[in-house]
Design an enzyme around this catalytic site. Structure first.
Site, short mmCIF file in Angstrom:
data_model
loop_
_atom_site.label_atom_id
_atom_site.label_comp_id
_atom_site.label_asym_id
_atom_site.label_seq_id
_atom_site.Cartn_x
_atom_site.Cartn_y
_atom_site.Cartn_z
CD1 TRP A 102 -2.07 -2.31 1.65
CD2 TRP A 102 -2.98 -1.22 -0.06
NE1 TRP A 102 -3.07 -3.11 1.13
CE2 TRP A 102 -3.64 -2.46 0.09
CE3 TRP A 102 -3.38 -0.35 -1.08
CZ2 TRP A 102 -4.69 -2.85 -0.74
CZ3 TRP A 102 -4.42 -0.74 -1.91
CH2 TRP A 102 -5.06 -1.97 -1.74
CG ASP A 172 -3.26 4.36 4.17
OD1 ASP A 172 -4.30 4.24 4.86
OD2 ASP A 172 -3.03 3.66 3.17
CE LYS A 196 -7.72 -2.29 4.94
NZ LYS A 196 -7.94 -3.60 4.30
#
Length: 361
Positions: A102, A172, A196
Site C-alpha cells: 500500500w 494512511d 477495516k
C-alpha cells in the site's frame, strides 16, 4: 443462522452489537418511519447524527481543536492521488516511506501530481522489516512525508510515530486506526478507509490540521479540494449516509468498550496469542516478519508444507473460521485481528491450528 469468526482483511468484521442495532433500525430509524438511507443529509435527524459522530471521534482520538474532521466518500486509494493535489504545489516534492504494497501504491498514485522521493524502503528485504531510521533520506523542503502505519498484506506495523521534523506527517491508517491511542498533534493529516476498523467500504475518515487546508497548491475542481469539504461540513455533495451511520454506531461501541486504551490492550492480547501459537508450533507454522515490526492487525503465516494449504483452508472454513487465505502476492494464510474480532475468535483459531497440526503431522 449461526455467525462465523471473520478474519477477513477487508471489508472486515463489524461489531455484532453494531450489526444488530443496524438491523433493528433498518426500517425505522429513531422513530422516523424510514431507514437512515432514505433521509436527507440536510435534515435535522441526520445533522444530529453527523455532529455526534464527529464529537465521538474527537473524544476517542483526543483530536485537538486545530484539526478538522472530514467524512468523505471513496476509499484510501482515491486519496493517494488527492492528498498531493491538496498538499503540494505542482512543482513540489514529497517524501514517501515504503514498507509494503500500500505504501508502494500510494507513491505510484501520487507520482502524476508531485515529485515522489522514496525516502526509505524495505522492498529489498521483501518488506519483512522496517527500514532503519539511519537509512532514511528525508528532504526538509518536502511538502509532506507519507507513510502507511500498518501494511495489511505484508503484516508489518509501525509501533511508534516517525519523527520527521517540521515537515507535515501524513499517515494512511486504514488498517490500524482506532486500535490504540495516538498523539494526533504529531500528524499533519491522518486518513483511513473505513472497511477495516471503522465501518463499511466506500467511506473515508480524515483528520487534518486546519492550517494545511489553506495551502495554495494548484487549480482543481471544488469537489477535490479538502478545504471545500471542511467548509461544507463534509456535505459538499451528498455523502455516504449509510457509511456515516455505521461509523457512528461503531464509535459508540468503542466508547462502551472503554475507549482506545482498552482496545489497545485487547488487541495486544489477541496478537500475542496468535503469534505465540505460531512461534510455539515447532516450525509447523511460520511468520517471517521481523519480531519488532510484526503487525497487531494482520498476521500472515505459512504451513511447513504448502501442499497442506488447501486442506487447512477447507477444514478451517468448515470449523467456522472465515477468510484465512493469504493475499495472492504472498500465499499462505493471513488472519486479520481488527477491533471487531473478539478474543474468542483468536482462541478458536489457535485451537484449530493446534488440532490441525496434530492430525496432519
Amino acid at each position: 443462522m449461526s455467525r462465523i469468526w471473520n478474519f477477513s482483511a477487508g471489508p472486515a468484521a463489524l461489531p455484532l452489537a453494531v450489526l444488530e442495532r443496524a438491523q433493528r433500525d433498518m426500517l425505522d430509524w429513531n422513530g422516523s418511519g424510514a431507514s437512515v438511507m432514505e433521509q436527507s443529509h440536510r435534515g435535522k435527524r441526520f445533522g444530529e447524527l453527523a455532529a455526534q459522530t464527529e464529537a465521538d471521534l474527537r473524544q476517542l482520538m483526543a483530536i485537538p481543536d486545530d484539526y478538522a474532521v472530514l467524512f468523505l466518500q471513496g476509499g484510501a486509494t482515491q486519496h493517494f492521488a488527492q492528498i498531493p493535489m491538496n498538499l503540494a504545489a505542482a512543482d513540489g516534492s514529497a517524501d514517501y516511506l515504503i514498507t509494503g504494497h500500500w505504501g508502494e501504491k500510494a507513491a505510484s498514485e501520487a507520482a502524476p501530481y508531485v515529485r515522489v522521493n522514496v525516502a526509505a524502503s524495505s522492498k529489498a528485504q521483501n518488506y519483512l522489516r522496517m527500514p532503519p531510521r539511519e537509512e532514511w533520506q528525508l528532504d526538509p523542503n518536502a511538502a509532506y512525508v507519507h507513510y502507511t502505519s500498518n501494511e495489511t498484506i505484508h503484516g508489518v506495523e509501525y509501533h511508534d510515530i516517525p519523527d520527521v521534523g517540521d515537515v507535515p506527517l501524513v499517515a494512511d491508517m486504514s488498517s490500524n486506526i482506532l486500535s490504540e491511542p495516538i498523539d494526533v498533534s504529531r500528524f499533519g493529516l491522518i486518513y483511513a478507509g473505513a472497511q477495516k476498523n471503522i465501518g463499511p467500504a466506500g467511506f473515508v475518515v480524515m483528520v487534518m490540521r486546519r492550517d494545511l487546508l489553506q495551502r495554495a497548491t494548484r487549480p482543481m475542481a471544488r469537489i477535490l479540494r479538502y478545504a471545500e469539504h471542511a467548509a461544507a461540513g463534509s456535505m459538499l455533495n451528498t455523502p455516504n449516509t449509510w457509511g456515516w451511520y455505521i461509523t457512528g454506531l461503531t464509535l459508540q461501541w468503542l466508547k462502551e468498550q472503554g475507549g482506545l486504551a482498552a482496545m489497545a490492550e485487547r488487541n495486544r492480547v489477541k496478537a500475542e496469542t496468535l503469534y505465540r501459537a505460531i512461534d510455539g508450533s515447532g516450525g509447523y507454522y511460520r511468520n517471517p516478519v521481523d519480531v519488532a515490526a510484526r503487525s497487531r492487525m494482520n498476521v500472515p503465516f505459512t504451513l511447513h508444507d504448502s501442499t497442506l494449504d488447501a486442506v487447512f483452508l477447507q477444514e478451517s472454513e468448515a470449523a467456522g473460521l472465515m477468510a484465512l487465505k493469504g493475499h495472492k502476492a504472498l500465499g499462505g494464510m493471513r488472519a486479520s485481528l481488527y477491533n471487531a474480532v473478539p478474543p474468542e475468535a483468536v482462541e478458536a483459531l489457535t485451537g484449530f491450528m493446534q488440532d490441525f497440526a496434530k492430525r496432519h503431522g
